[in-house]
Design a protein around this motif. Structure first.
Motif, PDB file in Angstrom:
ATOM      1  N   ILE A 240       0.862  -1.181   0.000  1.00 18.89           N
ATOM      2  CA  ILE A 240       0.000   0.000   0.000  1.00 18.89           C
ATOM      3  C   ILE A 240       0.899   1.230   0.000  1.00 18.89           C
ATOM      4  CG2 ILE A 240      -1.737   1.305   1.291  1.00 18.89           C
ATOM      5  CD1 ILE A 240      -2.646  -1.384   2.489  1.00 18.89           C
ATOM      6  N   GLN A 241       0.800   2.019  -1.025  1.00 15.43           N
ATOM      7  CA  GLN A 241       1.636   3.221  -1.176  1.00 15.43           C
ATOM      8  C   GLN A 241       0.772   4.479  -1.032  1.00 15.43           C
ATOM      9  OE1 GLN A 241       4.858   3.205  -1.444  1.00 15.43           O
ATOM     10  NE2 GLN A 241       5.459   1.206  -2.272  1.00 15.43           N
ATOM     11  N   GLY A 242       1.405   5.566  -0.586  1.00 11.33           N
ATOM     12  CA  GLY A 242       0.715   6.845  -0.521  1.00 11.33           C
ATOM     13  C   GLY A 242      -0.339   6.937   0.562  1.00 11.33           C
ATOM     14  N   GLN A 243      -0.259   6.081   1.586  1.00 16.34           N
ATOM     15  CA  GLN A 243      -1.219   6.096   2.682  1.00 16.34           C
ATOM     16  C   GLN A 243      -0.454   6.079   4.009  1.00 16.34           C
ATOM     17  OE1 GLN A 243      -4.725   6.073   2.448  1.00 16.34           O
ATOM     18  NE2 GLN A 243      -4.485   6.328   0.240  1.00 16.34           N
ATOM     19  N   GLU A 244      -0.985   6.775   4.995  1.00 13.45           N
ATOM     20  CA  GLU A 244      -0.374   6.818   6.319  1.00 13.45           C
ATOM     21  C   GLU A 244      -1.377   6.333   7.364  1.00 13.45           C
ATOM     22  OE1 GLU A 244       2.120   9.999   9.027  1.00 13.45           O
ATOM     23  OE2 GLU A 244       0.277  10.706   8.067  1.00 13.45           O
ATOM     24  N   TRP A 245      -0.909   5.524   8.282  1.00 16.88           N
ATOM     25  CA  TRP A 245      -1.708   5.051   9.416  1.00 16.88           C
ATOM     26  C   TRP A 245      -1.355   5.958  10.590  1.00 16.88           C
ATOM     27  CZ3 TRP A 245      -5.904   3.025  10.796  1.00 16.88           C
ATOM     28  CH2 TRP A 245      -6.078   2.222  11.906  1.00 16.88           C
ATOM     29  N   THR A 246      -2.268   6.839  10.949  1.00 21.76           N
ATOM     30  CA  THR A 246      -1.951   7.882  11.921  1.00 21.76           C
ATOM     31  C   THR A 246      -1.822   7.322  13.340  1.00 21.76           C
ATOM     32  OG1 THR A 246      -4.276   8.412  12.333  1.00 21.76           O
ATOM     33  CG2 THR A 246      -3.183   9.575  10.527  1.00 21.76           C
ATOM     34  N   SER A 247      -1.394   8.155  14.273  1.00 20.88           N
ATOM     35  CA  SER A 247      -1.193   7.727  15.657  1.00 20.88           C
ATOM     36  C   SER A 247      -2.495   7.770  16.443  1.00 20.88           C
ATOM     37  CB  SER A 247      -0.159   8.621  16.352  1.00 20.88           C
ATOM     38  OG  SER A 247      -0.703   9.905  16.583  1.00 20.88           O
ATOM     39  N   LYS A 248      -2.481   7.142  17.622  1.00 22.25           N
ATOM     40  CA  LYS A 248      -3.656   7.120  18.483  1.00 22.25           C
ATOM     41  C   LYS A 248      -4.055   8.509  18.957  1.00 22.25           C
ATOM     42  CE  LYS A 248      -2.541   2.549  20.375  1.00 22.25           C
ATOM     43  NZ  LYS A 248      -2.233   1.788  21.619  1.00 22.25           N
ATOM     44  N   THR A 249      -3.079   9.402  19.007  1.00 19.05           N
ATOM     45  CA  THR A 249      -3.351  10.750  19.520  1.00 19.05           C
ATOM     46  C   THR A 249      -3.939  11.678  18.466  1.00 19.05           C
ATOM     47  OG1 THR A 249      -1.065  11.417  19.042  1.00 19.05           O
ATOM     48  CG2 THR A 249      -1.534  10.545  21.253  1.00 19.05           C
ATOM     49  N   ALA A 250      -4.063  11.209  17.236  1.00 19.35           N
ATOM     50  CA  ALA A 250      -4.643  12.038  16.182  1.00 19.35           C
ATOM     51  C   ALA A 250      -6.114  12.303  16.475  1.00 19.35           C
ATOM     52  CB  ALA A 250      -4.485  11.351  14.821  1.00 19.35           C
ATOM     53  N   PRO A 251      -6.651  13.419  16.019  1.00 16.46           N
ATOM     54  CA  PRO A 251      -8.088  13.687  16.218  1.00 16.46           C
ATOM     55  C   PRO A 251      -8.931  12.548  15.652  1.00 16.46           C
ATOM     56  CG  PRO A 251      -6.970  15.641  15.403  1.00 16.46           C
ATOM     57  CD  PRO A 251      -5.976  14.519  15.323  1.00 16.46           C
ATOM     58  N   GLY A 252      -9.802  12.002  16.500  1.00 13.09           N
ATOM     59  CA  GLY A 252     -10.636  10.889  16.061  1.00 13.09           C
ATOM     60  C   GLY A 252      -9.970   9.542  16.167  1.00 13.09           C
ATOM     61  N   GLY A 253      -8.726   9.504  16.669  1.00  9.68           N
ATOM     62  CA  GLY A 253      -8.023   8.235  16.792  1.00  9.68           C
ATOM     63  C   GLY A 253      -7.294   7.853  15.516  1.00  9.68           C
ATOM     64  N   ARG A 254      -6.791   6.634  15.473  1.00  9.50           N
ATOM     65  CA  ARG A 254      -6.018   6.176  14.317  1.00  9.50           C
ATOM     66  C   ARG A 254      -6.914   6.050  13.099  1.00  9.50           C
ATOM     67  NH1 ARG A 254      -1.192   2.073  15.701  1.00  9.50           N
ATOM     68  NH2 ARG A 254      -0.289   3.471  14.149  1.00  9.50           N
TER      69      ARG A 254
ATOM     70  N   GLY B 114       4.658   5.135   2.660  1.00 10.50           N
ATOM     71  CA  GLY B 114       4.621   3.707   2.361  1.00 10.50           C
ATOM     72  C   GLY B 114       6.012   3.157   2.082  1.00 10.50           C
ATOM     73  N   PRO B 115       6.107   1.848   1.847  1.00 14.38           N
ATOM     74  CA  PRO B 115       4.961   0.955   1.737  1.00 14.38           C
ATOM     75  C   PRO B 115       4.439   0.485   3.107  1.00 14.38           C
ATOM     76  CG  PRO B 115       6.961  -0.272   1.371  1.00 14.38           C
ATOM     77  CD  PRO B 115       7.369   1.158   1.538  1.00 14.38           C
ATOM     78  N   LEU B 116       3.128   0.244   3.152  1.00 13.25           N
ATOM     79  CA  LEU B 116       2.472  -0.405   4.272  1.00 13.25           C
ATOM     80  C   LEU B 116       1.811  -1.676   3.762  1.00 13.25           C
ATOM     81  CD1 LEU B 116       0.480   2.502   5.988  1.00 13.25           C
ATOM     82  CD2 LEU B 116       2.467   1.327   6.947  1.00 13.25           C
ATOM     83  N   TRP B 117       1.515  -2.569   4.682  1.00 13.57           N
ATOM     84  CA  TRP B 117       0.710  -3.736   4.353  1.00 13.57           C
ATOM     85  C   TRP B 117      -0.433  -3.822   5.356  1.00 13.57           C
ATOM     86  CZ3 TRP B 117       5.783  -3.402   3.390  1.00 13.57           C
ATOM     87  CH2 TRP B 117       6.257  -3.874   2.145  1.00 13.57           C
ATOM     88  N   ALA B 118      -1.624  -4.105   4.887  1.00 10.72           N
ATOM     89  CA  ALA B 118      -2.712  -4.400   5.805  1.00 10.72           C
ATOM     90  C   ALA B 118      -2.401  -5.718   6.498  1.00 10.72           C
ATOM     91  CB  ALA B 118      -4.035  -4.501   5.050  1.00 10.72           C
ATOM     92  N   ARG B 119      -2.912  -5.879   7.697  1.00  9.93           N
ATOM     93  CA  ARG B 119      -2.673  -7.145   8.395  1.00  9.93           C
ATOM     94  C   ARG B 119      -3.360  -8.302   7.671  1.00  9.93           C
ATOM     95  NH1 ARG B 119      -0.736  -9.217  13.017  1.00  9.93           N
ATOM     96  NH2 ARG B 119      -1.737 -11.100  13.849  1.00  9.93           N
ATOM     97  N   TYR B 120      -4.585  -8.057   7.179  1.00  8.44           N
ATOM     98  CA  TYR B 120      -5.370  -9.128   6.569  1.00  8.44           C
ATOM     99  C   TYR B 120      -5.806  -8.756   5.164  1.00  8.44           C
ATOM    100  CZ  TYR B 120      -5.838 -10.537  11.478  1.00  8.44           C
ATOM    101  OH  TYR B 120      -5.588 -10.883  12.775  1.00  8.44           O
TER     102      TYR B 120
ATOM    103  N   ARG C 188      -9.756   0.516  16.185  1.00 14.59           N
ATOM    104  CA  ARG C 188      -8.733   1.191  15.370  1.00 14.59           C
ATOM    105  C   ARG C 188      -7.492   1.491  16.207  1.00 14.59           C
ATOM    106  NH1 ARG C 188     -10.407   6.004  14.314  1.00 14.59           N
ATOM    107  NH2 ARG C 188     -12.595   5.875  14.948  1.00 14.59           N
ATOM    108  N   ASN C 189      -7.707   1.931  17.436  1.00 15.06           N
ATOM    109  CA  ASN C 189      -6.583   2.282  18.302  1.00 15.06           C
ATOM    110  C   ASN C 189      -5.923   1.067  18.932  1.00 15.06           C
ATOM    111  OD1 ASN C 189      -6.926   4.990  17.826  1.00 15.06           O
ATOM    112  ND2 ASN C 189      -7.878   5.452  19.784  1.00 15.06           N
ATOM    113  N   GLY C 190      -6.669  -0.032  19.069  1.00 14.11           N
ATOM    114  CA  GLY C 190      -6.188  -1.153  19.878  1.00 14.11           C
ATOM    115  C   GLY C 190      -5.662  -2.338  19.119  1.00 14.11           C
ATOM    116  N   TYR C 191      -5.439  -2.206  17.810  1.00 11.23           N
ATOM    117  CA  TYR C 191      -4.980  -3.362  17.043  1.00 11.23           C
ATOM    118  C   TYR C 191      -4.065  -2.895  15.924  1.00 11.23           C
ATOM    119  CZ  TYR C 191      -5.292  -8.133  15.192  1.00 11.23           C
ATOM    120  OH  TYR C 191      -5.008  -9.423  14.783  1.00 11.23           O
ATOM    121  N   SER C 192      -3.124  -3.740  15.546  1.00  6.36           N
ATOM    122  CA  SER C 192      -2.143  -3.393  14.500  1.00  6.36           C
ATOM    123  C   SER C 192      -2.705  -3.759  13.125  1.00  6.36           C
ATOM    124  CB  SER C 192      -0.823  -4.120  14.758  1.00  6.36           C
ATOM    125  OG  SER C 192      -0.274  -3.752  15.997  1.00  6.36           O
TER     126      SER C 192
END
Length: 453
Positions: free
Chosen positions: A362-376, A385-391, A420-424
């Protein structure tokens, strides 16, 4: 093509043009009266049972019936021995406190440290918590107090978020994870005992005896097809599945290879047990090759856990769908690439797995931190990137996400904030496998066959 159970709604999406955005697809479904935020429901994992074994080919049944019987009998023995330690009317000691167990057993100290009083204390505590079957539970602080007479072999280990019909609810809350490979348990204890025994001089015998019992535990726990469950004796649910989560299969197979070699701190292992360990490691490798899943007819990766009788992906906890798992697949590939003199079958498996991980980037996407407004949340960010989804769903090869209520989603941002906040949901670990492949392929594959990104 294999389909994940409970993903029938996803199949509907296949009829929609792939050039149309997922949002548009879900919008169309919404117009048909379907909730666009939910694409399916996670289905419960299956136990290994006599009834299910009876549906296997005749040639396989006897071995599985014997395996299940051995598991049930050993469970009775384990429970009876703990009960025999307890006296009616005498208070039962409190359960051990739950701690990150593997951290209390360091495996990379200088050799001399393993002969120190500190290391010997840890080894003695390990011995005290070994179950009658020969394994260990998880999340035990082995640097703490030894197990008291009548004390549970396990800490609580119960999820604090159990709901009605929760996939993670044990059938016997007081008998849970009594012997497991989860969270690096059992394999870590065995490696630590071998290190201490190598420095313990005349006191080495009892550590080595415990080690040998532990190896036999692993041999007994191994499925007839070469995989390992998460928990043995079996306790049902996803614990009965072939478990790639936490490297359960690959770590155990690697230990068996070490035992089979019989070198250094493992030289004390008798020749007959070394031979059994060698057979076990080879059997595990075949299981790994046999359980590699396919997407659109091509070899891909592995699931977090796979049904021991069918090899189909198995759901885990309520929010863990039956699907391809990027992190576990990367770990399996690293194990395969570490094998000496890889066979053609191993090379083929690695090539397919690496090609799938590359396509799943997954390119061009960021998984934000728990402290971001509204959570991750997952947000667009050029250059990220790159990122990979877990599933990844087998039917569509798209990321899939689950919530505690067992609903499945194709947009992580639709999940509850707690999940969203509690799982990778995203990880970068496959990058290690892709990097390792560059070196490995140069040594193991003819230049004309090396995969190109």
């Amino acid at each position: 093509m294999r389909l994940s159970r409970g993903m029938s709604s996803l199949v509907l999406l296949l009829a929609v043009s792939t050039s149309v955005s997922v949002a548009a697809e879900l919008g169309a479904l919404s117009g048909a009266g379907i909730n666009p935020a939910v694409i399916g429901m996670n289905q419960p994992p299956q136990d290994i049972t006599v009834e299910r074994i009876a549906r296997l080919p005749v040639v396989q049944r006897a071995a599985w019936v014997a395996y299940l019987h051995h598991s049930e009998e050993q469970r009775k023995v384990d429970k009876a021995k703990l009960a025999a330690e307890r006296t009616p009317g005498v208070p039962i000691p409190e359960m051990p406190k739950e701690n990150p167990g593997a951290r209390s057993m360091p495996l990379h100290q200088e050799a001399a440290w393993y002969g120190s009083p500190e290391a010997r204390h840890i080894a003695d505590v390990i011995l005290s918590f070994q179950t009658p079957a020969g394994g260990w539970s998880k999340n035990l602080d082995m640097s703490g107090a030894p197990r008291a007479k009548g004390q549970s072999y396990t800490p609580d280990n119960l999820s604090k978020h159990l709901s009605e019909a929760d996939f993670d609810a044990p059938k016997e809350p007081q008998w849970n994870y009594v012997g497991t490979l989860d969270n690096d348990a059992t394999v870590t204890e065995l490696r630590f005992l071998a290190l201490v025994a190598g420095q313990a001089g005349d006191a080495a015998a009892r550590y080595r005896e415990s080690f040998l019992r532990g190896v036999r535990y692993l041999l007994n726990a191994q499925f007839p097809n070469g995989g390992w469950p998460q928990v043995w004796p079996l306790e049902g649910g996803y614990h009965d599945a072939i478990t790639y989560n936490d490297n359960a299969v690959t770590q155990t197979a690697d230990l068996m290879t070490t035992v089979a070699a019989g070198e250094g701190d493992y030289a004390f292992v008798p020749a007959n047990l070394r031979a059994e360990a060698d057979k076990s490691a080879r059997h595990a490798l075949q299981c790994i090759l046999d359980t590699q899943l396919k997407v659109k007819g091509k070899r891909a990766g592995w699931a977090q856990q796979q049904d021991a009788l069918t090899f189909e992906p198995e759901s885990g906890r309520n929010y863990e769908p039956a699907s391809l798992a990027s992190s576990e697949s990367a770990d399996v590939l690293l194990y395969l690439m570490a094998l000496p003199n890889p066979s053609k079958a191993v090379v083929t498996a690695v090539e397919g797995g690496i090609q799938w991980l590359t396509s799943a980037e997954i390119q061009g996407q960021e998984w934000t931190s728990k402290t971001a407004p509204g959570g991750r949340t997952l947000v667009a960010k050029p250059g990220a990137g790159p990122l990979w989804a877990r599933y990844y769903d087998l039917a569509t090869d798209r990321p899939v996400f689950g919530d505690r209520d067992k609903t499945l989603h194709d947009d992580v941002n639709d999940l509850s904030r707690e999940r969203r906040n509690g799982y990778s949901w995203f990880n970068e670990s496959p990058a290690k496998a892709l990097t390792a492949y560059k070196t490995w392929s140069a040594k193991s594959i003819p230049a004309t066959e090396v995969l190109k990104k």
